[in-house]
Design a protein around this motif. Sequence first.
Motif, PDB file in Angstrom:
ATOM      1  N   ALA A  74       3.163  46.979  39.182  1.00 31.77           N
ATOM      2  CA  ALA A  74       3.753  47.308  40.482  1.00 31.77           C
ATOM      3  C   ALA A  74       4.124  46.030  41.226  1.00 31.77           C
ATOM      4  CB  ALA A  74       2.779  48.129  41.315  1.00 31.77           C
ATOM      5  N   ARG A  75       3.592  44.889  40.800  1.00 33.01           N
ATOM      6  CA  ARG A  75       3.854  43.638  41.515  1.00 33.01           C
ATOM      7  C   ARG A  75       4.726  42.679  40.734  1.00 33.01           C
ATOM      8  NH1 ARG A  75      -1.254  41.153  42.852  1.00 33.01           N
ATOM      9  NH2 ARG A  75       0.035  39.755  44.077  1.00 33.01           N
ATOM     10  N   ALA A  76       4.705  42.740  39.415  1.00 29.83           N
ATOM     11  CA  ALA A  76       5.571  41.851  38.625  1.00 29.83           C
ATOM     12  C   ALA A  76       5.860  42.508  37.283  1.00 29.83           C
ATOM     13  CB  ALA A  76       4.907  40.495  38.407  1.00 29.83           C
ATOM     14  N   LEU A 123      10.443  48.867  40.740  1.00 27.19           N
ATOM     15  CA  LEU A 123      10.553  47.450  40.397  1.00 27.19           C
ATOM     16  C   LEU A 123      11.341  47.275  39.086  1.00 27.19           C
ATOM     17  CD1 LEU A 123       9.773  44.644  41.377  1.00 27.19           C
ATOM     18  CD2 LEU A 123       7.633  44.851  40.115  1.00 27.19           C
ATOM     19  N   GLU A 124      11.123  48.196  38.153  1.00 21.50           N
ATOM     20  CA  GLU A 124      11.887  48.125  36.901  1.00 21.50           C
ATOM     21  C   GLU A 124      13.379  48.295  37.166  1.00 21.50           C
ATOM     22  OE1 GLU A 124      10.374  50.509  33.655  1.00 21.50           O
ATOM     23  OE2 GLU A 124       8.896  48.928  33.313  1.00 21.50           O
ATOM     24  N   GLN A 125      13.708  49.241  38.074  1.00 21.69           N
ATOM     25  CA  GLN A 125      15.130  49.454  38.365  1.00 21.69           C
ATOM     26  C   GLN A 125      15.753  48.237  39.031  1.00 21.69           C
ATOM     27  OE1 GLN A 125      14.900  53.094  40.576  1.00 21.69           O
ATOM     28  NE2 GLN A 125      14.466  54.275  38.709  1.00 21.69           N
ATOM     29  N   GLU A 126      14.999  47.628  39.964  1.00 19.97           N
ATOM     30  CA  GLU A 126      15.528  46.421  40.624  1.00 19.97           C
ATOM     31  C   GLU A 126      15.729  45.300  39.605  1.00 19.97           C
ATOM     32  OE1 GLU A 126      16.743  46.306  43.441  1.00 19.97           O
ATOM     33  OE2 GLU A 126      15.946  48.147  44.301  1.00 19.97           O
ATOM     34  N   THR A 127      14.808  45.198  38.654  1.00 19.53           N
ATOM     35  CA  THR A 127      14.932  44.149  37.637  1.00 19.53           C
ATOM     36  C   THR A 127      16.138  44.426  36.730  1.00 19.53           C
ATOM     37  OG1 THR A 127      12.532  43.926  37.736  1.00 19.53           O
ATOM     38  CG2 THR A 127      13.640  42.830  35.911  1.00 19.53           C
ATOM     39  N   ASP A 128      16.364  45.716  36.409  1.00 21.50           N
ATOM     40  CA  ASP A 128      17.568  46.067  35.631  1.00 21.50           C
ATOM     41  C   ASP A 128      18.829  45.635  36.371  1.00 21.50           C
ATOM     42  OD1 ASP A 128      16.059  47.165  33.636  1.00 21.50           O
ATOM     43  OD2 ASP A 128      16.309  49.243  34.289  1.00 21.50           O
ATOM     44  N   ILE A 169      15.150  43.374  45.771  1.00 23.22           N
ATOM     45  CA  ILE A 169      13.903  43.270  45.007  1.00 23.22           C
ATOM     46  C   ILE A 169      12.827  42.623  45.886  1.00 23.22           C
ATOM     47  CG2 ILE A 169      14.361  41.051  43.828  1.00 23.22           C
ATOM     48  CD1 ILE A 169      13.083  42.391  41.304  1.00 23.22           C
ATOM     49  N   LYS A 170      13.267  41.698  46.743  1.00 20.70           N
ATOM     50  CA  LYS A 170      12.335  41.034  47.646  1.00 20.70           C
ATOM     51  C   LYS A 170      11.731  42.039  48.636  1.00 20.70           C
ATOM     52  CE  LYS A 170      13.170  37.739  51.025  1.00 20.70           C
ATOM     53  NZ  LYS A 170      13.995  36.594  51.458  1.00 20.70           N
ATOM     54  N   SER A 171      12.572  42.903  49.214  1.00 17.91           N
ATOM     55  CA  SER A 171      12.034  43.889  50.173  1.00 17.91           C
ATOM     56  C   SER A 171      11.093  44.854  49.474  1.00 17.91           C
ATOM     57  CB  SER A 171      13.136  44.721  50.835  1.00 17.91           C
ATOM     58  OG  SER A 171      14.316  44.021  50.913  1.00 17.91           O
ATOM     59  N   ARG A 172      11.446  45.228  48.241  1.00 17.51           N
ATOM     60  CA  ARG A 172      10.621  46.128  47.454  1.00 17.51           C
ATOM     61  C   ARG A 172       9.223  45.515  47.226  1.00 17.51           C
ATOM     62  NH1 ARG A 172      10.583  51.242  46.713  1.00 17.51           N
ATOM     63  NH2 ARG A 172      12.841  51.336  46.484  1.00 17.51           N
ATOM     64  N   ILE A 173       9.200  44.253  46.820  1.00 15.02           N
ATOM     65  CA  ILE A 173       7.925  43.575  46.557  1.00 15.02           C
ATOM     66  C   ILE A 173       7.128  43.439  47.859  1.00 15.02           C
ATOM     67  CG2 ILE A 173       6.879  41.393  45.807  1.00 15.02           C
ATOM     68  CD1 ILE A 173       9.364  41.124  43.901  1.00 15.02           C
TER      69      ILE A 173
ATOM     70  N   LEU B  44       8.866  34.402  46.484  1.00 16.03           N
ATOM     71  CA  LEU B  44       8.463  33.766  45.220  1.00 16.03           C
ATOM     72  C   LEU B  44       8.482  34.782  44.076  1.00 16.03           C
ATOM     73  CD1 LEU B  44       7.361  31.422  43.520  1.00 16.03           C
ATOM     74  CD2 LEU B  44       5.066  31.972  44.373  1.00 16.03           C
ATOM     75  N   ALA B  45       7.932  35.988  44.334  1.00 13.62           N
ATOM     76  CA  ALA B  45       7.912  37.012  43.274  1.00 13.62           C
ATOM     77  C   ALA B  45       9.337  37.398  42.872  1.00 13.62           C
ATOM     78  CB  ALA B  45       7.126  38.234  43.745  1.00 13.62           C
ATOM     79  N   ALA B  46      10.255  37.455  43.856  1.00 12.52           N
ATOM     80  CA  ALA B  46      11.657  37.779  43.550  1.00 12.52           C
ATOM     81  C   ALA B  46      12.275  36.672  42.694  1.00 12.52           C
ATOM     82  CB  ALA B  46      12.449  37.976  44.842  1.00 12.52           C
TER      83      ALA B  46
END
Lengths: 188, 213
Positions: A74-76, A123-128, A169-173, B44-46
Amino acid sequence: MTTDPKPDYSEQTQWMLRIRDQRDKRAFAQLFGFYAPRLKGFVMRAGAPAAQAEDIVQDVLLTVWRKAHMFDPARAQVSSWIYQIARNRQIDVIRKEARPVPEALAIDDETGEDPDGAEVMALEQETDRLRDALAKLAPAQREMIERAYLGELTHTEIRDATGLPLGTIKSRIRLGLDRLRHELKELR
Amino acid sequence: MTHPISHHLPAEVIASYAAGSLGQAYSLVVAAHVSMCDTCRAELAAQEAAGGVVLEAIGAASVSAGLLSRTLDRLDDPAPPEPAPPARNGVYPAPVMAALKGRLPKWKAVGGGVKQCVIGGDRDGISRLLFIPPGQAVPDHGHNGLELTLVLQGGFSDATGHFDVGDVEVADAALDHVPTADPGPPCIVVAATDAPLRFNTFLPRLLQPLFGI
């Protein structure tokens, strides 16, 4: 935390959860098959000779096995987590001195868990999306992004090497961090 | 965190830290600020997510036939002992305690009640803790390149604004500033510079080689 990995997670996340929760060596071999050649290509691009590159690949993947309990999808994402381990390892080798790292957020087994997997999926979708964005860049721009994350550019050079949209992705994290802080506070 | 942090690290400094191209001294300030600031922890995580995407997209290189079995053979080896990293101690976040090797700072006076403790450095820069009594100004100084200053206790102001606990000031060679500590508890900062601070008044400049600042 021994629930089966959710079937709609990416293969990489499923392998990593089997490694973390069941100490599954077959899953490790699958993860190795996917990441070892990519890691080797990555550390060689970053300047390591072939023989040393394989030592680094082995070290990084052994660290993945040993520190699997710290993996939190959920975090990375797996790729992001392995990237961090690889950068730390390569810097420690070059500088012979540990790189300063931020305080870890205390994750206790049951806290920080994402029962329905929604955060992991998001998070997976944002990474895609990031993956697509990288693939769509013009070759020269993509080259700059690769050099930035390989550690070949200074911070002032990186300022001009824009291209990957990191805002969502930043807001999601950040939302995930807020939830975690809230849970940690309730535990006290 | 007792109050919101309003001065953050620029994205490119965090990206450079994530990618490993930022020098050790600056990396220490980045790691310390991220320890105190969830906005920059998310940044950083992004950046690391982007690094992971690049790691996967970069050309693969075939590995030797025996590497997998050699690695599998080692899975059950006892893990090499890793000393537990020092924890946060009072106002000093864990990465600062690690740079201090787990001991509280040994201060050295540098004049005007200001004290410093150099905690790291290499060719690329120096990191130090500074202790500034309330109301005291840090001698007029410039620097040759990037300067990162993170407040650990108290606060300070200069021409660019006010900095509280957790805030980080990012200055370049163009900024000749005179940070002045707030009234109240002494101000403690951790700062990284890429070159010795050059003080603009005669006496400190004369003493600079002696104190290593």
